[in-house]
Write a protein that holds these residues in place. Structure first.
Motif, PDB file in Angstrom:
ATOM      1  N   MET A  30       0.893  -1.133  -0.006  1.00 26.44           N
ATOM      2  CA  MET A  30      -0.026  -0.040  -0.026  1.00 26.44           C
ATOM      3  C   MET A  30       0.852   1.204   0.028  1.00 26.44           C
ATOM      4  SD  MET A  30      -2.976  -1.179   2.741  1.00 26.44           S
ATOM      5  CE  MET A  30      -1.913  -2.322   3.549  1.00 26.44           C
ATOM      6  N   THR A  31       0.928   1.903  -1.130  1.00 25.80           N
ATOM      7  CA  THR A  31       1.788   2.842  -1.161  1.00 25.80           C
ATOM      8  C   THR A  31       1.112   4.253  -1.704  1.00 25.80           C
ATOM      9  OG1 THR A  31       2.313   2.491  -3.437  1.00 25.80           O
ATOM     10  CG2 THR A  31       3.686   1.638  -1.694  1.00 25.80           C
ATOM     11  N   GLY A  32       1.855   5.495  -1.706  1.00 22.50           N
ATOM     12  CA  GLY A  32       1.001   6.487  -2.407  1.00 22.50           C
ATOM     13  C   GLY A  32      -0.023   7.346  -1.296  1.00 22.50           C
ATOM     14  N   TYR A  33       0.242   7.063  -0.262  1.00 19.04           N
ATOM     15  CA  TYR A  33      -0.510   7.931   1.018  1.00 19.04           C
ATOM     16  C   TYR A  33       0.452   9.230   1.197  1.00 19.04           C
ATOM     17  CZ  TYR A  33      -3.274   3.802   1.860  1.00 19.04           C
ATOM     18  OH  TYR A  33      -4.150   2.845   1.875  1.00 19.04           O
ATOM     19  N   GLN A  34      -0.347  10.392   1.259  1.00 21.57           N
ATOM     20  CA  GLN A  34       0.424  11.628   1.662  1.00 21.57           C
ATOM     21  C   GLN A  34       0.239  12.102   3.066  1.00 21.57           C
ATOM     22  OE1 GLN A  34      -1.089  14.891  -0.988  1.00 21.57           O
ATOM     23  NE2 GLN A  34      -1.796  13.476  -2.179  1.00 21.57           N
ATOM     24  N   THR A  35      -0.586  11.510   3.729  1.00 20.66           N
ATOM     25  CA  THR A  35      -0.759  11.934   5.254  1.00 20.66           C
ATOM     26  C   THR A  35      -0.472  10.741   6.434  1.00 20.66           C
ATOM     27  OG1 THR A  35      -2.986  11.326   5.092  1.00 20.66           O
ATOM     28  CG2 THR A  35      -2.716  13.615   4.378  1.00 20.66           C
ATOM     29  N   LEU A  36       0.119   9.828   5.805  1.00 18.11           N
ATOM     30  CA  LEU A  36       0.315   8.795   6.474  1.00 18.11           C
ATOM     31  C   LEU A  36       1.244   7.659   5.800  1.00 18.11           C
ATOM     32  CD1 LEU A  36      -1.449   5.972   5.661  1.00 18.11           C
ATOM     33  CD2 LEU A  36      -3.298   7.365   6.820  1.00 18.11           C
ATOM     34  N   THR A  37       1.979   6.755   6.576  1.00 20.57           N
ATOM     35  CA  THR A  37       2.674   5.705   5.998  1.00 20.57           C
ATOM     36  C   THR A  37       2.106   4.260   6.452  1.00 20.57           C
ATOM     37  OG1 THR A  37       4.339   5.538   7.748  1.00 20.57           O
ATOM     38  CG2 THR A  37       4.733   7.237   5.920  1.00 20.57           C
ATOM     39  N   VAL A  38       2.268   3.406   5.503  1.00 21.26           N
ATOM     40  CA  VAL A  38       1.920   1.986   5.885  1.00 21.26           C
ATOM     41  C   VAL A  38       3.225   0.969   5.776  1.00 21.26           C
ATOM     42  CG1 VAL A  38       0.471  -0.156   5.614  1.00 21.26           C
ATOM     43  CG2 VAL A  38      -0.329   2.227   5.316  1.00 21.26           C
ATOM     44  N   GLU A  39       3.647   0.489   6.814  1.00 27.55           N
ATOM     45  CA  GLU A  39       4.759  -0.179   6.640  1.00 27.55           C
ATOM     46  C   GLU A  39       4.586  -1.839   7.001  1.00 27.55           C
ATOM     47  OE1 GLU A  39       9.523  -0.585   8.239  1.00 27.55           O
ATOM     48  OE2 GLU A  39       8.062   0.815   9.082  1.00 27.55           O
ATOM     49  N   ILE A  40       4.963  -2.787   6.208  1.00 27.44           N
ATOM     50  CA  ILE A  40       4.662  -4.303   6.581  1.00 27.44           C
ATOM     51  C   ILE A  40       5.791  -4.897   7.196  1.00 27.44           C
ATOM     52  CG2 ILE A  40       3.682  -6.163   5.772  1.00 27.44           C
ATOM     53  CD1 ILE A  40       1.609  -4.176   5.746  1.00 27.44           C
ATOM     54  N   LEU A  41       5.611  -5.259   8.448  1.00 26.71           N
ATOM     55  CA  LEU A  41       6.934  -6.055   9.016  1.00 26.71           C
ATOM     56  C   LEU A  41       6.352  -7.392   9.424  1.00 26.71           C
ATOM     57  CD1 LEU A  41       7.750  -3.099  11.467  1.00 26.71           C
ATOM     58  CD2 LEU A  41       8.984  -3.615   9.382  1.00 26.71           C
ATOM     59  N   GLY A  42       6.619  -8.432   8.500  1.00 27.68           N
ATOM     60  CA  GLY A  42       6.221  -9.672   8.780  1.00 27.68           C
ATOM     61  C   GLY A  42       4.734  -9.675   8.525  1.00 27.68           C
ATOM     62  N   ARG A  43       4.186 -10.036   9.646  1.00 28.50           N
ATOM     63  CA  ARG A  43       2.477 -10.046   9.694  1.00 28.50           C
ATOM     64  C   ARG A  43       2.059  -8.996  10.389  1.00 28.50           C
ATOM     65  NH1 ARG A  43      -0.823 -13.857   8.675  1.00 28.50           N
ATOM     66  NH2 ARG A  43      -1.905 -13.790  10.702  1.00 28.50           N
ATOM     67  N   ILE A  44       2.996  -7.817  10.976  1.00 26.49           N
ATOM     68  CA  ILE A  44       2.589  -6.680  11.420  1.00 26.49           C
ATOM     69  C   ILE A  44       2.536  -5.514  10.311  1.00 26.49           C
ATOM     70  CG2 ILE A  44       2.838  -5.157  13.338  1.00 26.49           C
ATOM     71  CD1 ILE A  44       2.588  -8.332  14.053  1.00 26.49           C
ATOM     72  N   ALA A  45       1.436  -4.710  10.279  1.00 29.10           N
ATOM     73  CA  ALA A  45       1.098  -3.513   9.779  1.00 29.10           C
ATOM     74  C   ALA A  45       1.399  -2.448  10.563  1.00 29.10           C
ATOM     75  CB  ALA A  45      -0.170  -3.580   8.967  1.00 29.10           C
ATOM     76  N   VAL A  46       2.195  -1.316  10.336  1.00 28.92           N
ATOM     77  CA  VAL A  46       2.505  -0.298  11.004  1.00 28.92           C
ATOM     78  C   VAL A  46       1.890   1.061  10.268  1.00 28.92           C
ATOM     79  CG1 VAL A  46       4.048   1.068  12.320  1.00 28.92           C
ATOM     80  CG2 VAL A  46       4.365  -1.398  12.205  1.00 28.92           C
ATOM     81  N   VAL A  47       1.004   1.607  10.979  1.00 24.46           N
ATOM     82  CA  VAL A  47       0.253   2.821  10.056  1.00 24.46           C
ATOM     83  C   VAL A  47       0.821   3.869  10.897  1.00 24.46           C
ATOM     84  CG1 VAL A  47      -1.854   3.896   9.652  1.00 24.46           C
ATOM     85  CG2 VAL A  47      -1.728   1.423   9.450  1.00 24.46           C
ATOM     86  N   THR A  48       1.458   4.964  10.478  1.00 30.16           N
ATOM     87  CA  THR A  48       1.932   6.202  11.175  1.00 30.16           C
ATOM     88  C   THR A  48       1.290   7.492  10.547  1.00 30.16           C
ATOM     89  OG1 THR A  48       4.168   4.895  11.464  1.00 30.16           O
ATOM     90  CG2 THR A  48       4.025   7.291  11.902  1.00 30.16           C
ATOM     91  N   PHE A  49       0.799   8.242  11.323  1.00 31.05           N
ATOM     92  CA  PHE A  49       0.147   9.459  10.889  1.00 31.05           C
ATOM     93  C   PHE A  49       1.470  10.384  10.470  1.00 31.05           C
ATOM     94  CE2 PHE A  49      -3.257   8.252  14.058  1.00 31.05           C
ATOM     95  CZ  PHE A  49      -3.832   7.501  12.930  1.00 31.05           C
ATOM     96  N   HIS A  50       1.479  11.156   9.280  1.00 27.36           N
ATOM     97  CA  HIS A  50       2.715  11.845   8.818  1.00 27.36           C
ATOM     98  C   HIS A  50       2.270  13.155   8.592  1.00 27.36           C
ATOM     99  CE1 HIS A  50       6.331  12.073   6.781  1.00 27.36           C
ATOM    100  NE2 HIS A  50       5.847  12.293   5.686  1.00 27.36           N
ATOM    101  N   ARG A  51       1.698  14.036   9.842  1.00 24.30           N
ATOM    102  CA  ARG A  51       1.383  15.242   9.504  1.00 24.30           C
ATOM    103  C   ARG A  51       2.122  16.040  10.858  1.00 24.30           C
ATOM    104  NH1 ARG A  51      -3.891  18.187   8.975  1.00 24.30           N
ATOM    105  NH2 ARG A  51      -2.470  19.542   7.394  1.00 24.30           N
ATOM    106  N   ALA A  52       3.506  15.617  11.002  1.00 28.20           N
ATOM    107  CA  ALA A  52       4.005  15.924  12.456  1.00 28.20           C
ATOM    108  C   ALA A  52       4.035  17.634  12.612  1.00 28.20           C
ATOM    109  CB  ALA A  52       5.257  15.342  12.415  1.00 28.20           C
ATOM    110  N   ASP A  53       4.152  18.443  11.462  1.00 23.77           N
ATOM    111  CA  ASP A  53       4.034  19.938  11.528  1.00 23.77           C
ATOM    112  C   ASP A  53       2.736  20.315  12.133  1.00 23.77           C
ATOM    113  OD1 ASP A  53       2.833  19.131   9.300  1.00 23.77           O
ATOM    114  OD2 ASP A  53       3.393  21.083   8.438  1.00 23.77           O
ATOM    115  N   GLN A  54       1.560  19.432  12.203  1.00 26.19           N
ATOM    116  CA  GLN A  54       0.325  19.796  12.686  1.00 26.19           C
ATOM    117  C   GLN A  54      -0.161  18.712  13.700  1.00 26.19           C
ATOM    118  OE1 GLN A  54      -1.349  22.376  11.129  1.00 26.19           O
ATOM    119  NE2 GLN A  54       0.424  22.788   9.758  1.00 26.19           N
ATOM    120  N   LEU A  55       0.868  18.434  14.355  1.00 24.78           N
ATOM    121  CA  LEU A  55       0.535  17.551  15.309  1.00 24.78           C
ATOM    122  C   LEU A  55      -0.218  16.279  14.807  1.00 24.78           C
ATOM    123  CD1 LEU A  55       0.219  19.568  18.669  1.00 24.78           C
ATOM    124  CD2 LEU A  55       2.059  18.139  17.945  1.00 24.78           C
TER     125      LEU A  55
END
Length: 262
Positions: free
Chosen positions: A1-26
């Motif tokens: 899953m790629t192409g997101y502008q406001t978050l990232t999705v990283e797959i680590l084995g059977r784990i998905a890590v969703v990280t919100f990516h607007r740090a400048d706006q908390l």
């Protein structure tokens, strides 16, 4: 899953890590972010290779509610669309087939706390704070905050948060059961991943069944829930994984008894 502008999705084995990516706006949530969260979580729910999801925020905030600048500029119809889309977003998390672990790394306010309330397990660092401060704007939560806070915290505790708009250290929610544990900043993600890996290692049908059953227990009829539990256990017991693991355990137990092994 790629192409997101406001978050990232990283797959680590059977784990998905969703990280919100607007740090400048908390990590405040705008319409684009709302849609991307929904899309990501709905896709992960259907991904058989994912066993658990960790959600967190970049920088100092988990999610500081809605993007107030965009929020203030909405017309009445735009506001209604935003709220309806929010209902779908929160459902994508709460009703996800996969367990969702919130790793709260900073402020989780308004919609951010409402998102936390949708998660199955919550851990936080020692600096994290949660609150539902909508009353300060003369408003109320619109993403399930009035309902889920009562279900997970009790009515009086929820009333305090809702009616005062208090922003409270995450440590104060441990006794109430909303937050599972408080960890040091450097341990937050390692601990979240550790929990996710433990869960993802177990049979997916049983984990999904547990999530559905505990969700029913919050607001459903007890007799119906007990019947669901009994029927689900029967299905799992008769399934290939259940039969294999029960027989393996029985064999180990018999072997230990015969040999006197610890």
């Amino acid at each position: 899953m790629t192409g997101y502008q406001t978050l990232t999705v990283e797959i680590l084995g059977r784990i998905a890590v969703v990280t919100f990516h607007r740090a400048d706006q908390l990590n405040a949530m705008n319409r684009l972010m709302q849609g991307e969260i929904t899309e990501a979580f709905e896709a992960l729910s259907d991904d058989a290779d994912v066993g658990a999801i960790v959600v967190t925020g970049e920088g100092r905030g988990f999610m500081a509610g809605a993007d107030i600048k965009e929020y203030a500029a909405q017309t009445g119809p735009e506001f209604d669309i935003f709220q309806a889309a929010g209902t779908r977003m929160y459902a994508a998390i709460e009703n996800n087939r996969k367990p969702v672990i919130a790793a709260v790394n900073g402020f989780a306010l308004g919609g951010g706390m409402e998102l936390v309330l949708c998660c199955d397990i919550v851990i936080a660092n020692q600096f994290a704070k949660l609150g539902l401060p909508e009353i300060k704007l003369g408003l109320i939560p619109g993403g399930g905050g009035t309902q889920r806070s009562v279900a997970k915290l009790g009515r009086n505790r929820a009333n305090f948060l809702l009616m005062t708009g208090a922003i409270v250290p995450a440590s104060e929610f441990v006794a109430a059961g909303l937050v599972h544990e408080i960890v040091d900043v450097d341990r937050l993600m390692p601990r979240a991943l550790e929990l996710a890996e433990m869960i993802a290692a177990e049979p997916a049908p049983a984990i999904e069944a547990l999530k559905a059953l505990t969700a029913h227990a919050v607001s459903g009829d007890l007799a119906d829930g007990l019947a669901m539990e009994r029927d689900t256990l029967g299905e799992l017991y008769r399934g290939e994984i259940g039969q294999q693991r029960v027989k393996e355990f029985a064999h180990k137990s018999t072997t230990k008894t015969r040999t006197g092994a610890p």
